[in-house]
Design a protein around this motif. Sequence first.
Motif, mmCIF file in Angstrom:
data_model
loop_
_atom_site.group_PDB
_atom_site.id
_atom_site.type_symbol
_atom_site.label_atom_id
_atom_site.label_comp_id
_atom_site.label_asym_id
_atom_site.label_seq_id
_atom_site.Cartn_x
_atom_site.Cartn_y
_atom_site.Cartn_z
ATOM 1 N N LEU A 147 9.486 -11.645 8.661
ATOM 2 C CA LEU A 147 8.476 -12.235 9.548
ATOM 3 C C LEU A 147 8.683 -13.741 9.707
ATOM 4 C CD1 LEU A 147 5.857 -11.844 11.152
ATOM 5 C CD2 LEU A 147 4.578 -12.086 9.021
ATOM 6 N N HIS A 148 9.090 -14.408 8.627
ATOM 7 C CA HIS A 148 9.202 -15.861 8.663
ATOM 8 C C HIS A 148 10.656 -16.320 8.647
ATOM 9 C CE1 HIS A 148 4.895 -16.076 8.182
ATOM 10 N NE2 HIS A 148 4.946 -15.350 7.089
ATOM 11 N N SER B 164 3.350 -17.930 13.171
ATOM 12 C CA SER B 164 3.809 -18.077 11.781
ATOM 13 C C SER B 164 3.911 -19.544 11.383
ATOM 14 C CB SER B 164 5.133 -17.340 11.557
ATOM 15 O OG SER B 164 6.152 -17.872 12.367
ATOM 16 N N ALA B 165 5.097 -20.122 11.507
ATOM 17 C CA ALA B 165 5.332 -21.449 10.909
ATOM 18 C C ALA B 165 4.370 -22.518 11.416
ATOM 19 C CB ALA B 165 6.777 -21.869 11.167
ATOM 20 N N GLN B 166 4.156 -22.558 12.738
ATOM 21 C CA GLN B 166 3.352 -23.643 13.306
ATOM 22 C C GLN B 166 1.896 -23.242 13.519
ATOM 23 O OE1 GLN B 166 4.999 -26.348 13.288
ATOM 24 N NE2 GLN B 166 6.912 -25.274 12.849
ATOM 25 N N PHE C 248 -2.349 -23.254 3.955
ATOM 26 C CA PHE C 248 -1.333 -23.760 3.038
ATOM 27 C C PHE C 248 -1.754 -25.098 2.431
ATOM 28 C CE2 PHE C 248 2.556 -21.342 4.902
ATOM 29 C CZ PHE C 248 1.938 -20.163 4.567
ATOM 30 N N GLN D 203 10.852 -23.326 5.770
ATOM 31 C CA GLN D 203 9.846 -23.748 4.791
ATOM 32 C C GLN D 203 8.893 -22.612 4.401
ATOM 33 O OE1 GLN D 203 9.792 -24.172 7.975
ATOM 34 N NE2 GLN D 203 7.829 -24.825 8.811
ATOM 35 N N LEU D 204 9.064 -21.423 4.999
ATOM 36 C CA LEU D 204 8.173 -20.299 4.674
ATOM 37 C C LEU D 204 8.932 -19.140 4.023
ATOM 38 C CD1 LEU D 204 5.778 -20.093 7.783
ATOM 39 C CD2 LEU D 204 5.464 -21.299 5.616
ATOM 40 N N SER E 259 11.671 -19.769 9.833
ATOM 41 C CA SER E 259 10.977 -20.934 9.262
ATOM 42 C C SER E 259 11.486 -21.205 7.853
ATOM 43 C CB SER E 259 9.471 -20.667 9.189
ATOM 44 O OG SER E 259 8.982 -20.279 10.446
ATOM 45 N N SER F 4 6.118 -16.949 18.635
ATOM 46 C CA SER F 4 6.382 -16.632 17.239
ATOM 47 C C SER F 4 5.982 -17.784 16.327
ATOM 48 C CB SER F 4 7.867 -16.312 17.067
ATOM 49 O OG SER F 4 8.182 -16.179 15.714
ATOM 50 N N ASP F 5 6.328 -18.996 16.724
ATOM 51 C CA ASP F 5 5.974 -20.135 15.895
ATOM 52 C C ASP F 5 4.467 -20.278 15.752
ATOM 53 O OD1 ASP F 5 8.481 -20.804 15.273
ATOM 54 O OD2 ASP F 5 8.626 -22.584 16.549
#
Lengths: 142, 142
Positions: A111-112, B66-68, B76, A117-118, A115, B62-63
């Motif tokens: 899923l990540h 998840s990441a963004q 977090f 950092q994830l 990224s 997607s970002d």
Amino acid sequence: MADLHRFFDNVARIEPISDPDGRLRQLARVIADFADSLLARPADMRARYALAMDFLEADPLSDLLSAQSPLLADSFSRAPDLLRRFGIAATPAHGRDIMLLTDALTFSRTLHASSPQLQLDVEGVVLSHLRSLPTGAVSDDA
Amino acid sequence: MADLHRFFDNVARIEPISDPDGRLRQLARVIADFADSLLARPADMRARYALAMDFLEADPLSDLLSAQSPLLADSFSRAPDLLRRFGIAATPAHGRDIMLLTDALTFSRTLHASSPQLQLDVEGVVLSHLRSLPTGAVSDDA
């Protein structure tokens, strides 16, 4: 399916070292390597998890992909012996849990994937889990 | 998004007990309860994970998922203080990992929701993970 067979064959070739905690670290490393081998094919993993989610509503297919999967049944039945070789007094439930946990962590990494950092630490989480299991005699014939 | 805010608000209301391992068991229980509250809405969880997989190919979306994600960024950033209140010398990476692990376990439970025999023990896995983290002073103002 070939992935899981290869995983169990690879583990069978590894000689557990004598140090009890060292053995667990050995096993966590092998499991993390297995997850890495799956993650090296991100498109396959995306398709697999997306399919599994899509089919959750369609009962017969869903069972084939999860509970009644011949693949899962086979890996769940082999996993306790794998754990016992590395010094864990494993029950069938322990064998099932290590397989489910490995799959859950592989999902997170899929899923990540984009990224950096994830990236959940598969080896670290698996090692903590292995250390929480009861220890028992190492059997040579597992 | 409301789920995560409620989770952190709930945790903030819990008074960690003085026994160091008891505190970790308290925290593992709260995290498992949070996963249970998500799992009580299986259709939402299926949609969430299916969407996340579908959108993995579509970079901008997607970002956001998840990441963004503003939601993830917020959780977090709050997670390390949560861990510190329960006696863990938490780094930002520890906070991130506990959130990622909780989500991975929730995914497993969502995927195998219809198979009573394939229910990964969220509380047990989380507790093993928490016990593997470095301990540190409990701060009152976290």
